[in-house]
Each structure stands twice: as structure tokens, then as C-alpha cells.
Enzyme design. Sequence first.
Site, PDB file in Angstrom:
ATOM      1  N   HIS A  52      31.700  53.964  42.079  1.00 19.69           N
ATOM      2  CA  HIS A  52      31.712  53.539  43.625  1.00 19.69           C
ATOM      3  C   HIS A  52      32.793  52.621  43.553  1.00 19.69           C
ATOM      4  CE1 HIS A  52      31.129  51.744  47.371  1.00 19.69           C
ATOM      5  NE2 HIS A  52      30.407  50.799  46.842  1.00 19.69           N
ATOM      6  N   HIS A  76      33.205  44.014  44.070  1.00 19.57           N
ATOM      7  CA  HIS A  76      32.861  43.705  45.462  1.00 19.57           C
ATOM      8  C   HIS A  76      31.097  43.694  45.175  1.00 19.57           C
ATOM      9  CE1 HIS A  76      32.559  47.889  46.069  1.00 19.57           C
ATOM     10  NE2 HIS A  76      31.497  47.705  46.921  1.00 19.57           N
ATOM     11  N   GLU A  80      25.986  40.632  44.265  1.00 19.56           N
ATOM     12  CA  GLU A  80      24.841  41.098  44.864  1.00 19.56           C
ATOM     13  C   GLU A  80      23.661  41.846  44.017  1.00 19.56           C
ATOM     14  OE1 GLU A  80      23.738  40.327  47.881  1.00 19.56           O
ATOM     15  OE2 GLU A  80      22.779  41.835  48.568  1.00 19.56           O
ATOM     16  N   ASP A  81      24.237  42.710  43.233  1.00 20.68           N
ATOM     17  CA  ASP A  81      23.602  43.638  42.577  1.00 20.68           C
ATOM     18  C   ASP A  81      23.656  43.574  40.927  1.00 20.68           C
ATOM     19  OD1 ASP A  81      23.277  45.016  44.949  1.00 20.68           O
ATOM     20  OD2 ASP A  81      25.165  46.306  44.663  1.00 20.68           O
ATOM     21  N   ASP A 142      34.952  50.236  50.941  1.00 25.06           N
ATOM     22  CA  ASP A 142      33.561  50.290  50.347  1.00 25.06           C
ATOM     23  C   ASP A 142      32.890  51.170  51.369  1.00 25.06           C
ATOM     24  OD1 ASP A 142      31.044  49.592  49.263  1.00 25.06           O
ATOM     25  OD2 ASP A 142      30.769  48.093  50.786  1.00 25.06           O
ATOM     26  N   ASP A 263      48.337  69.030  70.169  1.00 18.42           N
ATOM     27  CA  ASP A 263      48.646  68.284  68.736  1.00 18.42           C
ATOM     28  C   ASP A 263      47.715  68.675  67.664  1.00 18.42           C
ATOM     29  OD1 ASP A 263      46.695  66.904  70.293  1.00 18.42           O
ATOM     30  OD2 ASP A 263      47.461  64.933  69.522  1.00 18.42           O
TER      31      ASP A 263
END
Length: 503
Positions: A52, A76, A80-81, A142, A263
Site C-alpha cells: 500500500h 505515511h 500511526e500503525d 493514499d 465528448d
Amino acid sequence: MSRPQPTIEDIIQEALQNDPNADVETLRAAFAFADEAHAGQKRASGEPYINHCLFTAMYLAEMRLPVNMIVAGLLHDVPEDTAKTSEEIEAKFGKDVATMIAGITKLGRIKYRGIERYVENLRKMFLAMAEDIRVIIIKFADRLHNLETLESLPPKKAYRVALESLEIYAPIANRLGMGEMKGRLEDASFKYVYPKEYEWTLSLAQSTREGKREYLTDVIEKTDQALAEAGVKHIEVHGRSKHLYSLYRKLLRQDRDIARIYDLIAVRVIAPTVADCYAALGVIHGVWTPLKGRIKDYIATPKPNGYSSLHTTVFCEEGEIVEFQIRTQELHNRAEYGIAAHWQYDEHKGKEDHVTRKAPVHMDWISQLSDLHHEASDTGQYIKMLEEMKIDLFKDRIFVFTPKGDVIELPEDSTPVDFAYQIHSDIGNKCTAAKVNNKMEQLNVMLKSGDVVEIVTDKSRKGPNPDWLNFVKTRYARSKIRQHAQASIKGWIKGLIPGSGRG
Ligand code: MN
């Protein structure tokens, strides 16, 4: 929609293509750091978590963004993780990267649950934008990958993420002129929010496109030939397919009749200069007859979000109707990347300049938003006020830059005088001329998103010209000019009446 998993080497290749001097070692170090931090972690799909991070970083590299933003993309989710901290990131990759990631983490804490959370998230997005627009751009990358892997989430959760993307992320991307990102966010969400409509639009688009493929190849070839014969310089001619969700929205406006969508597939001509664009338009109109009222000059009058191109719709071979979009490479980049283009590597500018450039945003509506929160007597009222404001905010606003890269937010059709007053009332009072994108312009020219505006001031100037009241758009500029005019009339009257000056 699924594409092969990018590796760090793919990302490095992409970064080097954009900037031959890209700091490859830092990219490798960031990957190693993220890979170790996320070791053993899995995504809902069962894949290693680092995949990811690689996708997020790749999307940023493909937007031709600088290494520090790609690094932030790789890292990123680390604070947090994982067990690794923001301090470690700062020590290894510097304060700028650490600050961006802190911004992303802050945004990520909010989960979408019902209207209150929705409003809260909206507010957080705006605040993050105020601090650093780069955080929002990374968040888009993300989110895009999360949307593309929604199939491994429980349907309810998938729906929630998709709806939030459609209602909050995509409109913000649009607001910032990021056409390609908006289209991709919408298309990836569409399937989960309106599954039946998605299937219907997809099959309609596929069958129509399939039938037109060969025809279009012919038209592209003919266009290329005609331009070459007329001696009009052009970089390329290619076909472009309309994004699915925007096709769906258009179908709803056209009684669901795909024959009325001109279009669905457009032919796009990229030319070296604006003059070549107009010349190309002339050549195309020489070969095929244009439909009345369908020639749009968004170069002379850009859309509010900055979009600039020439559009025309013509009766093509066998009476088929085809839309042409003509623009320069620079206008093309701006249409695809919007505000993100501000950070893209530019070989004509200094390297340092683009790497360190940061755009603090002075957006009045952000502070208005937090004021509103205090004013509202209860949550219900706040939500209502915010909803009204949201409609207001996403419409009719433009973002322009100071020569240093600060973003100034203004109402649509604002002029250099509005811009000058927005910076400081003194600069407004003493402005005499303006350079827009390095070109001298009249003070009443209409600015558009993405313009770089430089104000020329004259210190000896007594004050603003009351005629400016005829064209300024902001209330602030108007009131300042009026104040000055009244003060000088009073002064003038005082000068006429003997003795009154002492009173
Ligand atoms: Mn993530």
C-alpha cells in the site's frame, strides 16, 4: 483497474524520469525504513502492508512530485500503525517530511460515521489544507489506493469509504484543479456507492467506445496529417476517454441518451504554444464543420478552477460528431494536476526552489469555519451552517500564488487589486501595476487559479484610484478604497474652508 504492484525500483525510475537529480538514496532509505516498520503487517486483502505504501508513493511519483513528498508517501502510515515514531522519522528524514506525515496522521484519525463525523472530517480536511496543501495531495494518493482495494473490506465499510471519497475528497480535488485525481477518485468510488448505475454506465460506455475505436484512429490520423500539411506545430494528437462517473452525471442531464454525449471520446491536440492552439483550431474547422455554439475558448476565459483549453465539436467523417480539445503542454499539465503542478519539477527553475517550496494557504473561509463552530448553538445548527457554507466554498473561488509560492484564495473574477489588498492594505493602496505569470497586465485583468501574481507598488503614491471600485470583487478591497476616497474628500473640503483644519 488493477495494475501490477510497483517496487521501490519502479518508483525510483519514475522519480528519475521527472528529475534526473532526484535523491535516490533517500528514496531507498525511506523504503527500507517503512519496510522494516511494517514487517509482518498485512492488509485486509492478505497482502504485505508495504504494498500500500509503495502504491501511494508511486501515485505521487507519477504526479511528478518531488522526492520529499514521495518519501512522505512511503512513510505515511508509520507513526500511526507501527512501533516507530515521528521523532525517528524526523531524525532520519528531516522536519519537513515529519511534519507532512504528522498532518496525514491527524487527518487519518477521523473515521466516517454519519453526518457528524462527516462534518468533522470536512473541517479537518480544510484545516490540513490551511496548514499544508501537500498533506491533502498525499492523502489523495493514499485514499486512491484504498479505494482501489475496497473489495477486500466488508460491504458496509467499503460503502462508507467510497461515499466519503465521492462527497468530500473528489470535490476538494476538483476545487484544487486536480482533474485527473478527481476523475480517478470518483471512478473508484462510483462502483461502491451506486453499483447498478455503475454497471449500466460501464457497459454503455464500453459498447459505444468499442464501436468507435477504428473510426477514431482514422480521425486522429487525418487530424495529424491536416496539421502537418498546414504547417501547424503540434506535439501530439491522441484520443481521450471520459471518466465514467462524469459520463454518468452527464447522462443524467441528457435524459440518459448516450447519443447526446459528444465528448465520450474526444480528440486531444497538444501544441507547443497558445498561438499554435488557435492555428490548430483553424485547421480543424477547415477540414470539418463546427457545430454552432460549441466552440469554447477556455484559454481566453478559463473555468473558475483554472481549466484552460480550446474546445470545439465538429461534424466529422460520415456525419459523426466529435469533440476536439486543444491545449499546450503546460495547460495540459495544469488541467491534469491542478495545484499539484505547483510542486512539480521544472527544469527551467532552480532545483532548490521546487523542493523546498511550501504553500501556506491564507484562506479566509478556514478561519470562518472555526468561528462558525463556536457561534453555532448546537450541532444541528452547525451542520446546517456548514452545509450551506460547503456549497459556497466549493463554488466561485480561485487560488493564486505570490512569487514566493504562498497561496492566496480569492473569489472568482478577482483582479490584481483584490490580490494586493488581500496581501496587505498598504500594498493595495500603493499598487500601480501587476505582473501575472511574468507578464505585465492591467490592474483590472481577471485572475484565474494557478496564476502567479506580482504587484508593483509606488511608495510615493497617495492612495487607491476610486475607479478601481468599478472592478474589484472582494468586500475588503472595496471598503479600503472607499475609506481612502472618503478621507481624501474630507481632506479636500477641509482645505477649502479656512480655519476648519484646526477643528
Ligand atoms: Mn494509508
